[in-house]
Design a protein around this motif. Structure first.
Motif, PDB file in Angstrom:
ATOM      1  N   MET A   1       0.860  -1.199   0.000  1.00  0.00           N
ATOM      2  CA  MET A   1       0.000   0.000   0.000  1.00  0.00           C
ATOM      3  C   MET A   1       0.887   1.237   0.000  1.00  0.00           C
ATOM      4  O   MET A   1       1.804   1.354   0.825  1.00  0.00           O
ATOM      5  N   THR A   2       0.658   2.137  -0.954  1.00  0.00           N
ATOM      6  CA  THR A   2       1.522   3.312  -1.072  1.00  0.00           C
ATOM      7  C   THR A   2       0.863   4.603  -0.617  1.00  0.00           C
ATOM      8  O   THR A   2       1.532   5.631  -0.550  1.00  0.00           O
ATOM      9  N   GLY A   3      -0.444   4.592  -0.320  1.00  0.00           N
ATOM     10  CA  GLY A   3      -1.067   5.839   0.101  1.00  0.00           C
ATOM     11  C   GLY A   3      -2.373   5.612   0.842  1.00  0.00           C
ATOM     12  O   GLY A   3      -3.157   4.731   0.487  1.00  0.00           O
ATOM     13  N   ILE A   4      -2.600   6.398   1.884  1.00  0.00           N
ATOM     14  CA  ILE A   4      -3.845   6.375   2.653  1.00  0.00           C
ATOM     15  C   ILE A   4      -4.478   7.756   2.548  1.00  0.00           C
ATOM     16  O   ILE A   4      -3.829   8.774   2.838  1.00  0.00           O
ATOM     17  N   GLY A   5      -5.745   7.800   2.110  1.00  0.00           N
ATOM     18  CA  GLY A   5      -6.405   9.080   1.913  1.00  0.00           C
ATOM     19  C   GLY A   5      -7.737   9.157   2.620  1.00  0.00           C
ATOM     20  O   GLY A   5      -8.203   8.200   3.241  1.00  0.00           O
ATOM     21  N   THR A   6      -8.379  10.316   2.510  1.00  0.00           N
ATOM     22  CA  THR A   6      -9.697  10.516   3.099  1.00  0.00           C
ATOM     23  C   THR A   6     -10.608  11.216   2.103  1.00  0.00           C
ATOM     24  O   THR A   6     -10.131  11.827   1.138  1.00  0.00           O
ATOM     25  N   LEU A   7     -11.902  11.098   2.340  1.00  0.00           N
ATOM     26  CA  LEU A   7     -12.931  11.728   1.512  1.00  0.00           C
ATOM     27  C   LEU A   7     -13.663  12.769   2.346  1.00  0.00           C
ATOM     28  O   LEU A   7     -14.185  12.447   3.416  1.00  0.00           O
ATOM     29  N   ILE A   8     -13.681  14.015   1.877  1.00  0.00           N
ATOM     30  CA  ILE A   8     -14.388  15.105   2.555  1.00  0.00           C
ATOM     31  C   ILE A   8     -15.482  15.596   1.624  1.00  0.00           C
ATOM     32  O   ILE A   8     -15.196  16.047   0.514  1.00  0.00           O
ATOM     33  N   LEU A   9     -16.720  15.494   2.042  1.00  0.00           N
ATOM     34  CA  LEU A   9     -17.828  15.908   1.186  1.00  0.00           C
ATOM     35  C   LEU A   9     -17.790  17.416   0.944  1.00  0.00           C
ATOM     36  O   LEU A   9     -17.393  18.185   1.829  1.00  0.00           O
ATOM     37  N   PRO A  10     -18.245  17.873  -0.229  1.00  0.00           N
ATOM     38  CA  PRO A  10     -18.205  19.312  -0.554  1.00  0.00           C
ATOM     39  C   PRO A  10     -19.393  20.056   0.050  1.00  0.00           C
ATOM     40  O   PRO A  10     -20.162  20.708  -0.650  1.00  0.00           O
ATOM     41  N   GLU A  11     -19.531  19.972   1.351  1.00  0.00           N
ATOM     42  CA  GLU A  11     -20.652  20.575   2.051  1.00  0.00           C
ATOM     43  C   GLU A  11     -20.228  21.722   2.970  1.00  0.00           C
ATOM     44  O   GLU A  11     -21.050  22.264   3.705  1.00  0.00           O
ATOM     45  N   HIS A  12     -18.964  22.110   2.905  1.00  0.00           N
ATOM     46  CA  HIS A  12     -18.415  23.070   3.860  1.00  0.00           C
ATOM     47  C   HIS A  12     -18.078  24.398   3.191  1.00  0.00           C
ATOM     48  O   HIS A  12     -17.492  24.431   2.111  1.00  0.00           O
ATOM     49  N   PRO A 242      -8.658   0.269  15.436  1.00  0.00           N
ATOM     50  CA  PRO A 242      -7.447   0.313  14.615  1.00  0.00           C
ATOM     51  C   PRO A 242      -7.164  -1.025  13.939  1.00  0.00           C
ATOM     52  O   PRO A 242      -6.713  -1.068  12.796  1.00  0.00           O
ATOM     53  N   GLU A 243      -7.457  -2.106  14.656  1.00  0.00           N
ATOM     54  CA  GLU A 243      -7.196  -3.434  14.098  1.00  0.00           C
ATOM     55  C   GLU A 243      -8.127  -3.728  12.927  1.00  0.00           C
ATOM     56  O   GLU A 243      -7.719  -4.356  11.945  1.00  0.00           O
ATOM     57  N   ARG A 244      -9.375  -3.270  13.039  1.00  0.00           N
ATOM     58  CA  ARG A 244     -10.334  -3.471  11.960  1.00  0.00           C
ATOM     59  C   ARG A 244      -9.854  -2.781  10.685  1.00  0.00           C
ATOM     60  O   ARG A 244      -9.827  -3.366   9.605  1.00  0.00           O
ATOM     61  N   LEU A 245      -9.453  -1.524  10.798  1.00  0.00           N
ATOM     62  CA  LEU A 245      -9.012  -0.790   9.615  1.00  0.00           C
ATOM     63  C   LEU A 245      -7.712  -1.367   9.066  1.00  0.00           C
ATOM     64  O   LEU A 245      -7.542  -1.491   7.845  1.00  0.00           O
ATOM     65  N   ALA A 246      -6.798  -1.753   9.952  1.00  0.00           N
ATOM     66  CA  ALA A 246      -5.539  -2.333   9.494  1.00  0.00           C
ATOM     67  C   ALA A 246      -5.780  -3.632   8.731  1.00  0.00           C
ATOM     68  O   ALA A 246      -5.116  -3.911   7.723  1.00  0.00           O
ATOM     69  N   ASP A 247      -6.750  -4.427   9.193  1.00  0.00           N
ATOM     70  CA  ASP A 247      -7.062  -5.673   8.509  1.00  0.00           C
ATOM     71  C   ASP A 247      -7.616  -5.403   7.110  1.00  0.00           C
ATOM     72  O   ASP A 247      -7.211  -6.049   6.140  1.00  0.00           O
ATOM     73  N   VAL A 249      -7.228  -2.682   5.209  1.00  0.00           N
ATOM     74  CA  VAL A 249      -6.190  -2.114   4.340  1.00  0.00           C
ATOM     75  C   VAL A 249      -5.174  -3.180   3.945  1.00  0.00           C
ATOM     76  O   VAL A 249      -4.758  -3.264   2.778  1.00  0.00           O
ATOM     77  N   GLY A 250      -4.775  -4.012   4.900  1.00  0.00           N
ATOM     78  CA  GLY A 250      -3.808  -5.056   4.604  1.00  0.00           C
ATOM     79  C   GLY A 250      -4.326  -6.054   3.585  1.00  0.00           C
ATOM     80  O   GLY A 250      -3.603  -6.452   2.664  1.00  0.00           O
ATOM     81  N   ARG A 251      -5.591  -6.450   3.724  1.00  0.00           N
ATOM     82  CA  ARG A 251      -6.169  -7.394   2.770  1.00  0.00           C
ATOM     83  C   ARG A 251      -6.331  -6.765   1.389  1.00  0.00           C
ATOM     84  O   ARG A 251      -6.133  -7.436   0.366  1.00  0.00           O
ATOM     85  N   CYS A 252      -6.675  -5.476   1.353  1.00  0.00           N
ATOM     86  CA  CYS A 252      -6.749  -4.790   0.056  1.00  0.00           C
ATOM     87  C   CYS A 252      -5.371  -4.696  -0.591  1.00  0.00           C
ATOM     88  O   CYS A 252      -5.236  -4.875  -1.807  1.00  0.00           O
ATOM     89  N   ALA A 253      -4.353  -4.427   0.215  1.00  0.00           N
ATOM     90  CA  ALA A 253      -2.990  -4.374  -0.321  1.00  0.00           C
ATOM     91  C   ALA A 253      -2.576  -5.729  -0.875  1.00  0.00           C
ATOM     92  O   ALA A 253      -1.933  -5.815  -1.931  1.00  0.00           O
ATOM     93  N   ASP A 254      -2.958  -6.802  -0.181  1.00  0.00           N
ATOM     94  CA  ASP A 254      -2.624  -8.141  -0.655  1.00  0.00           C
ATOM     95  C   ASP A 254      -3.292  -8.443  -2.003  1.00  0.00           C
ATOM     96  O   ASP A 254      -2.731  -9.170  -2.834  1.00  0.00           O
ATOM     97  N   LEU A 255      -4.486  -7.882  -2.225  1.00  0.00           N
ATOM     98  CA  LEU A 255      -5.167  -8.073  -3.500  1.00  0.00           C
ATOM     99  C   LEU A 255      -4.475  -7.327  -4.631  1.00  0.00           C
ATOM    100  O   LEU A 255      -4.584  -7.709  -5.797  1.00  0.00           O
ATOM    101  N   ALA A 287       0.849   4.473  10.045  1.00  0.00           N
ATOM    102  CA  ALA A 287       2.130   4.032  10.581  1.00  0.00           C
ATOM    103  C   ALA A 287       2.525   2.667  10.017  1.00  0.00           C
ATOM    104  O   ALA A 287       3.711   2.403   9.774  1.00  0.00           O
ATOM    105  N   LEU A 288       1.526   1.806   9.787  1.00  0.00           N
ATOM    106  CA  LEU A 288       1.798   0.469   9.257  1.00  0.00           C
ATOM    107  C   LEU A 288       2.043   0.466   7.755  1.00  0.00           C
ATOM    108  O   LEU A 288       2.851  -0.309   7.246  1.00  0.00           O
ATOM    109  N   PHE A 289       1.287   1.319   7.040  1.00  0.00           N
ATOM    110  CA  PHE A 289       1.301   1.279   5.580  1.00  0.00           C
ATOM    111  C   PHE A 289       1.714   2.614   4.970  1.00  0.00           C
ATOM    112  O   PHE A 289       1.245   2.969   3.889  1.00  0.00           O
TER     113      PHE A 289
END
Length: 305
Positions: A1-12, A242-247, A249-255, A287-289
């Motif tokens: 995994m090379t990048g972690i991002g976020t989505l911010i709705l255009p409501e602000h 944190p463990e849920r999200l890490a799992d 992301v890790g499984r998506c990276a493996d794919l 920190a992990l990815f």
């Protein structure tokens, strides 16, 4: 995994918006995205702003964060004007913009301009033309193109840098996959919005990535390419721990996914969540990815000279 991002709705608006986009940068996200719709039924009657204007605001209040549309469509956009807006955003952000595009579905955006409703095959053709013109304009100085739905005549483009704006393509049908395989720097997974449990969702994503690789190989391009997955659209409670999200992301990276996006928590309704839990889980995952400066959006991280 090379990048972690976020989505911010255009409501602000300006004050709350600049605070949120700055927070996203300060929290260490690699990229941040916003939706590009005229309206969004889940927030009908509430503030909802233009994606390009929102990202312009974000460009001026951040310095490092890569910014992108998730995704712009031909439902109400012309590719020539979209390309001009994208090139302007790339300049204003000093090279930190990614143009995410998709075919667009039937619904409020499609009906807003009172055009005829298109059959799926017509929609696919329109998207192919939309992507073709955008791809040409981002790569060359003068572009002409004649299509059924869109045309361009001697569109002149100032080339501010050697590398073209990164293009990310969403779509799971064979024709959209072909567009992604031929033209995109990255593919955006968007085919399983909250319909399945985890195992079913991973099975769908695995099959979609397989079709994408096959489409790349069929035209002689390397099978590997950037692939972004929007976790909050697909998986329930992605940052419940944190463990849920890490799992996830890790499984998506493996794919084979190179980048993952988690929606910024809202107080209620769509993408509602606890900000403390969000920050804790995403900090753990970054920190992990953490990215190494490579990946499909590396070009968008290079500041223009």
């Amino acid at each position: 995994m090379t990048g972690i991002g976020t989505l911010i709705l255009p409501e602000h608006g300006r004050r709350s918006g600049t605070a949120l986009w700055r927070d996203a940068e300060e929290l260490g996200f690699d990229h941040a995205w916003t939706y590009d719709h005229l309206t969004w039924p889940a927030l009908h009657g509430r503030p909802w702003y233009d994606a390009m204007g929102t990202l312009t605001m974000a460009a001026f209040c951040t310095e490092r964060l890569v910014l992108g549309t998730l995704v712009a469509t031909p439902n109400y956009r012309h590719p020539v004007l979209t390309a001009r807006e994208a090139l302007t955003l790339a300049e204003l952000s000093e090279g930190r913009f990614v143009l995410g595009i998709g075919a667009g579905a039937a619904g409020p955006d499609s009906a807003a301009t009172a055009g005829p409703e298109l059959a799926p095959a017509q929609r696919a053709t329109r998207f192919e033309e939309f992507a073709a013109i955008l791809d040409l304009i981002r790569r060359q100085t003068v572009t002409s193109y004649q299509g059924t739905h869109f045309s361009a005549h001697e569109v002149w483009t100032f080339r501010g840098r050697d590398d073209p704006i990164p293009l990310a393509v969403a779509g799971t049908g064979p024709r959209a996959m072909a567009v992604a395989a031929a033209r995109a720097d990255a593919w955006i997974a968007s085919g399983v919005p909250g319909q399945f449990g985890d195992e079913e969702a991973f099975g769908v994503l695995r099959r979609q990535l397989g079709r994408l690789r096959a489409a790349r190989e069929a035209i002689g391009r390397p099978a590997a390419m950037g692939a972004l997955v929007s976790l909050s659209r697909i998986f329930a409670d992605p940052y419940g721990s944190p463990e849920r999200l890490a799992d996830l992301v890790g499984r998506c990276a493996d794919l084979g996914f190179t980048d993952a996006v988690v929606a910024w928590p809202r107080a209620e309704g769509a993408f509602a969540g606890d900000r403390t839990a969000f920050e804790k889980a995403t900090s753990h995952v970054r920190a992990l990815f953490g990215h190494d400066g490579s990946g499909p959006f590396a070009g968008a991280r290079r500041i223009w000279g």
